[in-house]
Motif scaffolding. Structure first.
Motif, PDB file in Angstrom:
ATOM      1  N   GLU A  99       6.898 -36.420 -12.824  1.00 30.76           N
ATOM      2  CA  GLU A  99       7.852 -37.217 -12.700  1.00 30.76           C
ATOM      3  C   GLU A  99       7.682 -38.447 -11.762  1.00 30.76           C
ATOM      4  OE1 GLU A  99      12.789 -36.202 -12.696  1.00 30.76           O
ATOM      5  OE2 GLU A  99      11.124 -35.596 -11.184  1.00 30.76           O
ATOM      6  N   ARG A 100       7.170 -38.573 -10.543  1.00 26.34           N
ATOM      7  CA  ARG A 100       6.763 -39.223  -9.509  1.00 26.34           C
ATOM      8  C   ARG A 100       4.997 -39.128  -9.703  1.00 26.34           C
ATOM      9  NH1 ARG A 100      10.083 -35.744  -7.957  1.00 26.34           N
ATOM     10  NH2 ARG A 100      11.928 -37.607  -7.985  1.00 26.34           N
ATOM     11  N   LEU A 101       4.913 -40.392  -9.000  1.00 25.18           N
ATOM     12  CA  LEU A 101       3.205 -40.708  -8.318  1.00 25.18           C
ATOM     13  C   LEU A 101       3.517 -39.470  -6.695  1.00 25.18           C
ATOM     14  CD1 LEU A 101       3.106 -44.409  -8.577  1.00 25.18           C
ATOM     15  CD2 LEU A 101       1.874 -42.756  -9.869  1.00 25.18           C
ATOM     16  N   SER A 102       2.327 -38.729  -7.126  1.00 27.48           N
ATOM     17  CA  SER A 102       2.093 -38.426  -5.393  1.00 27.48           C
ATOM     18  C   SER A 102       0.740 -37.726  -5.989  1.00 27.48           C
ATOM     19  CB  SER A 102       3.074 -36.765  -6.045  1.00 27.48           C
ATOM     20  OG  SER A 102       2.703 -35.946  -7.451  1.00 27.48           O
ATOM     21  N   VAL A 103       0.537 -37.256  -4.418  1.00 26.81           N
ATOM     22  CA  VAL A 103      -1.351 -36.984  -4.436  1.00 26.81           C
ATOM     23  C   VAL A 103      -1.066 -36.238  -3.312  1.00 26.81           C
ATOM     24  CG1 VAL A 103      -3.222 -37.783  -3.103  1.00 26.81           C
ATOM     25  CG2 VAL A 103      -1.623 -39.271  -4.379  1.00 26.81           C
ATOM     26  N   GLY A 104      -1.622 -34.619  -3.846  1.00 26.62           N
ATOM     27  CA  GLY A 104      -1.313 -33.399  -2.866  1.00 26.62           C
ATOM     28  C   GLY A 104      -3.118 -32.807  -2.778  1.00 26.62           C
ATOM     29  N   GLY A 105      -4.071 -33.708  -3.054  1.00 23.71           N
ATOM     30  CA  GLY A 105      -5.181 -33.520  -1.986  1.00 23.71           C
ATOM     31  C   GLY A 105      -6.171 -34.618  -3.024  1.00 23.71           C
ATOM     32  N   LEU A 120      -1.269 -43.032  -1.972  1.00 24.18           N
ATOM     33  CA  LEU A 120      -2.848 -42.502  -1.735  1.00 24.18           C
ATOM     34  C   LEU A 120      -2.993 -43.189  -0.131  1.00 24.18           C
ATOM     35  CD1 LEU A 120      -4.357 -44.315  -4.404  1.00 24.18           C
ATOM     36  CD2 LEU A 120      -4.969 -42.526  -3.677  1.00 24.18           C
ATOM     37  N   ALA A 121      -2.277 -44.177   0.350  1.00 23.80           N
ATOM     38  CA  ALA A 121      -2.088 -44.401   1.863  1.00 23.80           C
ATOM     39  C   ALA A 121      -1.545 -43.299   3.035  1.00 23.80           C
ATOM     40  CB  ALA A 121      -2.089 -45.845   2.575  1.00 23.80           C
ATOM     41  N   GLU A 122      -0.317 -42.789   2.370  1.00 22.26           N
ATOM     42  CA  GLU A 122       0.378 -41.609   3.430  1.00 22.26           C
ATOM     43  C   GLU A 122      -0.511 -40.510   2.647  1.00 22.26           C
ATOM     44  OE1 GLU A 122       3.942 -41.789   0.967  1.00 22.26           O
ATOM     45  OE2 GLU A 122       4.682 -43.090   1.645  1.00 22.26           O
ATOM     46  N   ALA A 123      -1.003 -40.248   1.697  1.00 19.64           N
ATOM     47  CA  ALA A 123      -2.041 -38.937   1.672  1.00 19.64           C
ATOM     48  C   ALA A 123      -2.638 -39.366   2.944  1.00 19.64           C
ATOM     49  CB  ALA A 123      -2.475 -39.387  -0.175  1.00 19.64           C
ATOM     50  N   GLY A 129      -3.229 -35.832   6.186  1.00 22.86           N
ATOM     51  CA  GLY A 129      -3.894 -35.139   6.120  1.00 22.86           C
ATOM     52  C   GLY A 129      -4.682 -34.869   5.372  1.00 22.86           C
ATOM     53  N   ALA A 130      -3.455 -34.962   3.594  1.00 26.28           N
ATOM     54  CA  ALA A 130      -4.088 -34.149   2.531  1.00 26.28           C
ATOM     55  C   ALA A 130      -4.702 -34.894   1.801  1.00 26.28           C
ATOM     56  CB  ALA A 130      -2.838 -34.483   1.507  1.00 26.28           C
ATOM     57  N   VAL A 131      -5.765 -35.429   2.583  1.00 29.66           N
ATOM     58  CA  VAL A 131      -7.111 -36.066   1.374  1.00 29.66           C
ATOM     59  C   VAL A 131      -8.276 -36.789   2.397  1.00 29.66           C
ATOM     60  CG1 VAL A 131      -8.079 -38.367  -0.130  1.00 29.66           C
ATOM     61  CG2 VAL A 131      -5.590 -37.147  -0.679  1.00 29.66           C
ATOM     62  N   ASP A 132      -9.328 -36.410   2.879  1.00 26.98           N
ATOM     63  CA  ASP A 132     -10.107 -36.646   3.430  1.00 26.98           C
ATOM     64  C   ASP A 132     -11.037 -38.077   2.131  1.00 26.98           C
ATOM     65  OD1 ASP A 132     -12.089 -37.673   5.077  1.00 26.98           O
ATOM     66  OD2 ASP A 132     -12.483 -35.087   4.962  1.00 26.98           O
ATOM     67  N   PRO A 133     -11.034 -39.185   3.039  1.00 26.67           N
ATOM     68  CA  PRO A 133     -11.296 -39.703   2.793  1.00 26.67           C
ATOM     69  C   PRO A 133     -13.097 -40.064   2.229  1.00 26.67           C
ATOM     70  CG  PRO A 133     -10.110 -41.236   4.359  1.00 26.67           C
ATOM     71  CD  PRO A 133     -10.192 -39.872   4.070  1.00 26.67           C
ATOM     72  N   GLU A 161       5.535 -52.012   7.140  1.00 24.14           N
ATOM     73  CA  GLU A 161       7.137 -51.152   7.544  1.00 24.14           C
ATOM     74  C   GLU A 161       6.412 -49.683   6.179  1.00 24.14           C
ATOM     75  OE1 GLU A 161      10.870 -52.241   8.044  1.00 24.14           O
ATOM     76  OE2 GLU A 161      10.821 -53.159   9.809  1.00 24.14           O
ATOM     77  N   ASP A 162       6.243 -49.695   5.602  1.00 30.32           N
ATOM     78  CA  ASP A 162       6.202 -49.546   3.965  1.00 30.32           C
ATOM     79  C   ASP A 162       4.819 -48.569   4.092  1.00 30.32           C
ATOM     80  OD1 ASP A 162       8.439 -50.180   3.373  1.00 30.32           O
ATOM     81  OD2 ASP A 162       8.216 -50.901   2.033  1.00 30.32           O
ATOM     82  N   THR A 163       3.962 -49.025   4.492  1.00 25.39           N
ATOM     83  CA  THR A 163       2.494 -48.370   4.391  1.00 25.39           C
ATOM     84  C   THR A 163       1.457 -48.309   5.268  1.00 25.39           C
ATOM     85  OG1 THR A 163       0.315 -47.943   2.418  1.00 25.39           O
ATOM     86  CG2 THR A 163       1.276 -50.308   3.578  1.00 25.39           C
ATOM     87  N   ASP A 164       0.105 -47.421   5.510  1.00 25.82           N
ATOM     88  CA  ASP A 164      -1.102 -47.629   6.348  1.00 25.82           C
ATOM     89  C   ASP A 164      -1.688 -48.467   5.679  1.00 25.82           C
ATOM     90  OD1 ASP A 164      -2.432 -47.161   8.103  1.00 25.82           O
ATOM     91  OD2 ASP A 164      -2.235 -45.218   8.412  1.00 25.82           O
ATOM     92  N   PRO A 165      -2.068 -49.853   5.918  1.00 28.80           N
ATOM     93  CA  PRO A 165      -3.096 -49.921   5.520  1.00 28.80           C
ATOM     94  C   PRO A 165      -4.820 -49.760   6.414  1.00 28.80           C
ATOM     95  CG  PRO A 165      -2.380 -51.173   6.720  1.00 28.80           C
ATOM     96  CD  PRO A 165      -1.663 -50.676   6.935  1.00 28.80           C
ATOM     97  N   GLU A 166      -4.697 -49.335   7.026  1.00 24.81           N
ATOM     98  CA  GLU A 166      -6.001 -49.063   7.755  1.00 24.81           C
ATOM     99  C   GLU A 166      -6.475 -47.680   6.161  1.00 24.81           C
ATOM    100  OE1 GLU A 166      -3.654 -49.981   9.573  1.00 24.81           O
ATOM    101  OE2 GLU A 166      -4.379 -51.061  11.171  1.00 24.81           O
ATOM    102  N   ALA A 167      -5.616 -47.160   6.925  1.00 26.45           N
ATOM    103  CA  ALA A 167      -5.684 -45.711   6.140  1.00 26.45           C
ATOM    104  C   ALA A 167      -6.181 -46.172   3.799  1.00 26.45           C
ATOM    105  CB  ALA A 167      -4.416 -44.797   5.502  1.00 26.45           C
ATOM    106  N   LEU A 168      -5.573 -46.857   3.704  1.00 32.10           N
ATOM    107  CA  LEU A 168      -5.959 -47.158   2.295  1.00 32.10           C
ATOM    108  C   LEU A 168      -7.048 -47.976   2.387  1.00 32.10           C
ATOM    109  CD1 LEU A 168      -4.974 -47.527  -0.905  1.00 32.10           C
ATOM    110  CD2 LEU A 168      -3.849 -49.921  -0.045  1.00 32.10           C
ATOM    111  N   ALA A 169      -7.548 -48.854   3.491  1.00 33.14           N
ATOM    112  CA  ALA A 169      -8.298 -49.441   3.138  1.00 33.14           C
ATOM    113  C   ALA A 169      -9.657 -48.505   3.267  1.00 33.14           C
ATOM    114  CB  ALA A 169      -8.887 -50.293   4.281  1.00 33.14           C
ATOM    115  N   GLU A 170      -9.565 -47.210   3.829  1.00 35.06           N
ATOM    116  CA  GLU A 170     -10.627 -46.324   4.708  1.00 35.06           C
ATOM    117  C   GLU A 170     -11.000 -45.700   3.316  1.00 35.06           C
ATOM    118  OE1 GLU A 170     -11.539 -42.962   7.688  1.00 35.06           O
ATOM    119  OE2 GLU A 170      -9.377 -43.821   7.788  1.00 35.06           O
ATOM    120  N   LEU A 171     -10.142 -45.629   2.370  1.00 34.65           N
ATOM    121  CA  LEU A 171      -9.696 -44.641   1.616  1.00 34.65           C
ATOM    122  C   LEU A 171     -10.374 -45.661   0.058  1.00 34.65           C
ATOM    123  CD1 LEU A 171      -9.356 -42.360  -0.195  1.00 34.65           C
ATOM    124  CD2 LEU A 171      -6.751 -43.266  -1.334  1.00 34.65           C
TER     125      LEU A 171
END
Length: 987
Positions: A772-778, A808-811, A815-819, A865-875
């Motif tokens: 129903e919405r975008l989500s990342v569980g793992g 994706l950055a939030e995951a 910690g739900a996703v290990d890059p 304020e909405d995202t973690d660019p470092e996490a997204l860049a790592e992924l």
């Protein structure tokens, strides 16, 4: 005319006078002997000695008459008349006329007792009589030459040595009469009172006498058989229980008893006073009667009358072997007296501990006690008699209990012997008392009918209620079981009634299951630790659980599982089925047997959705035998684990992933990683057998789950394992549910296709994992989403891409996703929605960089304020925009404090923003020097944090929003800086 002298009294006188004349000391010896008898041994024994003489003469049924007349005491008796031997004995002072050893003795030294009241006694008989006289004797002695004449003159003389004939006759009806002219100062009434006082005892002591008359009063004795004697007197009757025995003395002690005889006999009589109703009334301290009273004090409950050798004074027993022999015979006879009493009265004759009253008492008490211990006179509860050594008495008392234990405890006495009135006597005999532990030990190992045990528990119940310590002892009692065994120990035993479901189990060989026989069940058992064998209690029994758990193995070994299954199913209700009942072996189709939780109800919808290869003898599941299923309610079968749908499995507070469920370890890891504190899941809920569903049957399977309230609740549990597994491994139209989105879901549009029509409503689809919405569980979700973002064939709106990158950055940040576990994409989707090679793209981390970057190659997930660019860049394995070459600001501009910049304070106040303390560098036009040339931007932040802005509402607004960390307010600030008024804020 010559006076008749039938007994040759003259000859006796001549003999005595000759002895006095020939022996100068003989006269004095006779005087001294008579005085010794008169003053010593025979004082106060007039009545006794005369009655004893009368008894010897009577033989049987003798009558003794005592009266006073003309100043004389006259004592007449029936029986044998006086004989010459008797006259010789009367005048001898030493010898008795008795030679057969069978009677007490007549007219021996005891006749000297008459001298206490008379100096002129006469003995008259139908065959002649004799008279003695102190005056006549003095006259005869005075005529003798020598010392006798001198000593007799004015002195004492022996009265009973010289007899004279007397022709007077006894009263009619009597054979003999002793006439005693009373000495001056002796009152006749006092003498009669002495006889009256002793009459009753004399009749008891002298069985040859039947009646004693004293003056106008009479005492008689009547015999009721051989052991009951009653003495009736003026003041009433006194009854006695007697036991008499006699026998010959051994030759070794004979001479000590009767020196003159070659043979002799002993006689013993034990006499016990009886009350009006025949009950024993043990006497207090008494004396030994031989057979008349001595001064040997006794403390035995019964009176002893025995032919014990006495000292010459007849007051003390002689210290000779014959005495010990007679006392020994008396002790041996004592138990026979005891045995004549009713059983419950016998202990009254047991000598109780105490200080002996004499040496004779000491010897006799010990001998009697020793004899009583080894003779069987106590009544045995089982019948017959038992000696105290072998006897046992129950303590405390319980008549019912004694009856039950009579044939169990050898020598057990009847219940009344446990009463306090018997305690002292039984203790004196050292009879052991059985306490509660002894009772339990006595019944341990017994084999008895259940009814017997029930009566035993009923007999013990009052004891348990009265004694606070009894319960501890009684817990070790044996209990008969319904299967025929008898076990020791009450705790853990299950109690049932005949109609209880436990009866079916009791007929089975269930090791360790202890169900009491219904006939033995008693309330006492429950108080001692047994439990009612209701369905709940049986289902809590570890032994039954063990039997159920091993039933499948037993079935494979060839045992018939149906009896146990039917018995267990009688116990079960829907709300009382423990989880281990799933191990109950039930018959399956094809003649085999399987665990209940591995069987499906025949005709169940579950069979329509399972892979056929997984159902059958070789499959993971089997089908319950239809005939067995028809015997039982389907709800009951479901309660024990038989499947009619997807079974719900719940573990509260799990500590690790349940490896019995596929993918549970991965789900567990993702849940732990997603928790901010890294905590393990507090609950694990699963739906069984999801992995057995056929690939093309998932829509039907989901419908089946949704109709089951428990299954539906498990599927909808937030973050639960069922929804996680179905979303990834179930197939809807050939794809996992997470492949699809709900038809009306806008957020995943472009990335996920709408789910085809499958006959499932949105709630079911949503619970199954349709997006129903975008989500990342793992990790798998992240990889899938990256793949979709890089798919050039998909038209993904720019906003959707932004949201996807933010998720994706939030995951990653959460910690739900290990890059490191995700392969970096080759293609990425930029801010413009274009798919570009990853090597040309950067991740926007600072918003001012957009002023110098090409948007087609910038990947972002939203504002600062909405995202973690470092996490997204790592992924994505992309550089950050700020890591690229940073252009310089060639124009220094004009640095001003924020508070001094026109319209900034007013705009900040309208939005409730505090004006920052720092400065801003203002430019009319802000240009950066790039490699490609100069590039105009509206605002910029140097690496050292210095903020630059054009003097335009747009440039100042972005710089101010960044400086106060209110990036989302940048557009409002731009409008207010252009027109700083309230209307602008509200437009």
């Amino acid at each position: 005319m010559t006076e008749p002298d039938p007994f040759d009294a003259a000859g006796l006188r001549r003999s005595v006078l000759r002895a006095w004349q020939e022996s100068p000391t003989r006269f004095r010896e006779d005087v001294n002997a008579e005085q010794d008898l008169r003053r010593g041994g025979y004082r106060d024994r007039l009545a006794v000695e005369l009655a004893q003489n009368a008894a010897d003469a009577a033989g049987a049924d003798g009558v003794l008459q005592v009266r006073t007349e003309d100043g004389q005491l006259r004592v007449a008796n029936t029986g044998a008349p006086l004989t010459a031997a008797g006259v010789a004995a009367l005048s001898s002072l030493r010898a008795s006329a008795k030679r057969d050893g069978t009677s007490v003795g007549r007219f021996g030294v005891g006749f000297a007792a008459v001298l206490a009241v008379s100096d002129d006694p006469a003995v008259l008989s139908t065959g002649g009589g004799v008279r003695f006289s102190a005056r006549w004797t003095e006259q005869e002695a005075a005529q003798l030459p020598g010392p006798a004449a001198d000593e007799s003159a004015g002195g004492a003389v022996p009265v009973l040595r010289l007899p004279w004939p007397d022709e007077q006759q006894p009263p009619a009806g009597f054979a003999t009469e002793v006439r005693l002219p009373l000495r001056a100062g002796i009152e006749p009434d006092e003498v009669l009172a002495e006889f009256a006082e002793q009459a009753a005892d004399l009749l008891l002591a002298l069985p040859a006498l039947r009646e004693i008359r004293v003056g106008a009063e009479s005492w008689t004795r009547s015999d009721d058989g051989s052991d009951r004697v009653a003495v009736h007197g003026p003041s009433g009757s006194r009854r006695w229980l007697v036991h008499r025995e006699s026998g010959a003395l051994a030759e070794g002690v004979l001479a000590e008893l009767v020196p003159e005889s070659g043979h002799a006999h002993w006689r013993v009589c034990w006499a016990l006073p009886l009350g009006p109703g025949g009950e024993p009334e043990p006497g207090g301290p008494d004396v030994l009667h031989a057979p008349t009273p001595t001064e040997e004090r006794l403390s035995l409950p019964a009176r002893l009358l025995a032919t014990v050798p006495l000292e010459p004074d007849r007051r003390r027993v002689a210290a000779v072997p014959a005495t010990d022999a007679v006392l020994t015979h008396a002790a041996e006879c004592y138990p026979q007296l005891v045995g004549k009493l009713p059983a419950e009265q016998r202990t009254s004759l047991v000598p109780l501990p105490g200080f002996p009253l004499s040496d004779v008492d000491d010897k006799l008490r010990q001998a009697v006690g020793d004899r009583l211990r080894v003779v069987s006179w106590l009544p045995r509860a089982a019948g017959g008699a038992v000696d105290p050594v072998e006897a046992r008495v129950l303590d405390p008392v319980s008549p019912d209990l004694v009856e039950l234990l009579a044939d169990v405890v050898d020598g057990l006495l009847p219940a009344e012997f446990s009463e306090p009135r018997h305690r002292a006597a039984l203790q004196a005999l050292e009879v052991p008392r059985l306490d509660l532990a002894d009772v339990v030990a006595a019944v341990s190992g017994l084999r008895r009918d259940p009814d017997w045990w029930h009566r035993l528990y009923a007999g013990l119940e009052p004891i348990e209620a009265a004694d606070p310590h009894a319960r501890e002892e009684f817990t070790a009692l044996p209990v008969p079981l319904a299967d025929g065994r008898t076990v020791s120990g009450v705790p853990g035993v299950l109690l049932c009634r005949p109609d209880d479901p436990a009866t079916a189990l009791s007929e089975l060989d269930v090791s360790g299951l202890r169900i009491a026989h219904p006939a033995a069940t008693h309330p006492l058992l429950e108080r001692l630790g047994a439990h009612p064998a209701g369905a709940h209690e049986l289902l809590d029994a570890p032994a039954l659980a063990d039997a159920v758990r091993s039933s499948a193995a037993d079935a494979h070994a060839g045992m018939d599982v149906r009896p146990l299954a039917r018995a267990v199913l009688r116990l079960v209700t829907r709300g009382s089925a423990p989880e281990w009942l799933g191990a109950l072996a039930l018959p399956a189709t094809g003649g085999s047997a399987r665990r209940a939780d591995e069987l499906v109800l025949p005709g169940s919808e579950l069979l329509q959705v399972l892979d056929t290869a997984e159902v059958g003898p070789d499959g993971a599941l089997g089908v319950l035998d239809p005939e067995f299923a028809a015997e039982h309610d389907a709800e009951l079968l479901r309660a024990v684990g038989v499947l009619d749908g997807f079974a719900v499995h719940v573990e509260e507070e799990p500590t690790a992933a349940d490896e019995d469920f596929p993918g549970a370890r991965q789900w567990w890891a993702e849940r732990v990683a997603a928790d901010p504190d890294g905590a393990v899941p507090g609950r694990f809920t699963a739906l069984r057998d999801l992995d057995l569903v056929a690939d093309d049957c998932w829509p039907a399977a989901l419908r089946l789950i949704s109709r089951d309230p428990d299954g539906w609740r498990a599927l909808r549990e937030p973050g639960g394992y069922p929804s996680w597994w179905i979303a990834r491994f179930a197939l809807l139209a050939g794809h996992p549910p997470a492949h699809w989105r709900l038809p009306g879901a806008a957020e995943p549009e472009g990335l996920h296709d709408p789910v085809p029509e499958l006959g499932l409503d949105e709630q079911v689809l949503r619970a199954a994992g349709v997006r129903e919405r975008l989500s990342v569980g793992g990790t798998a979700d992240a990889a899938d989403l990256l793949s979709r973002l890089g798919d050039r064939d998909r038209e993904v709106p720019a906003g959707t891409a932004l949201r996807a990158h933010r998720v994706l950055a939030e995951a990653v940040a959460g910690g739900a996703v290990d890059p490191a576990e995700v392969d970096p994409p080759q293609l990425v989707r930029s801010l413009t929605g274009a798919v570009v090679p990853a090597e040309r793209a950067v991740v926007l981390d600072e918003p001012w960089m957009l002023g110098v970057l090409e948007s087609a190659f910038v990947v972002a997930g939203g504002g600062p304020e909405d995202t973690d660019p470092e996490a997204l860049a790592e992924l994505l394995d992309l550089p950050l925009a700020s890591e690229e070459d940073v252009p310089a600001v060639p124009d220094t501009g004009s640095a001003r404090p924020w508070r001094d910049v026109a319209r900034v304070p007013a705009a900040a106040r309208l939005l409730g923003i505090t004006v920052p303390d720092g400065q801003v560098v203002l430019h009319e036009e802000l240009h950066l020097q790039l490699r490609s040339g100069a590039q105009r931007v509206h605002w910029w932040v140097e690496p050292d944090g210095r903020v630059h802005a054009e003097r335009t509402p747009d440039g100042l607004a972005r710089a101010l929003a960044w400086a106060v960390q209110r990036w989302s307010e940048r557009f409002a600030l731009a409008a207010l800086l252009a027109d700083p008024g309230a209307p602008t804020l509200l437009r």
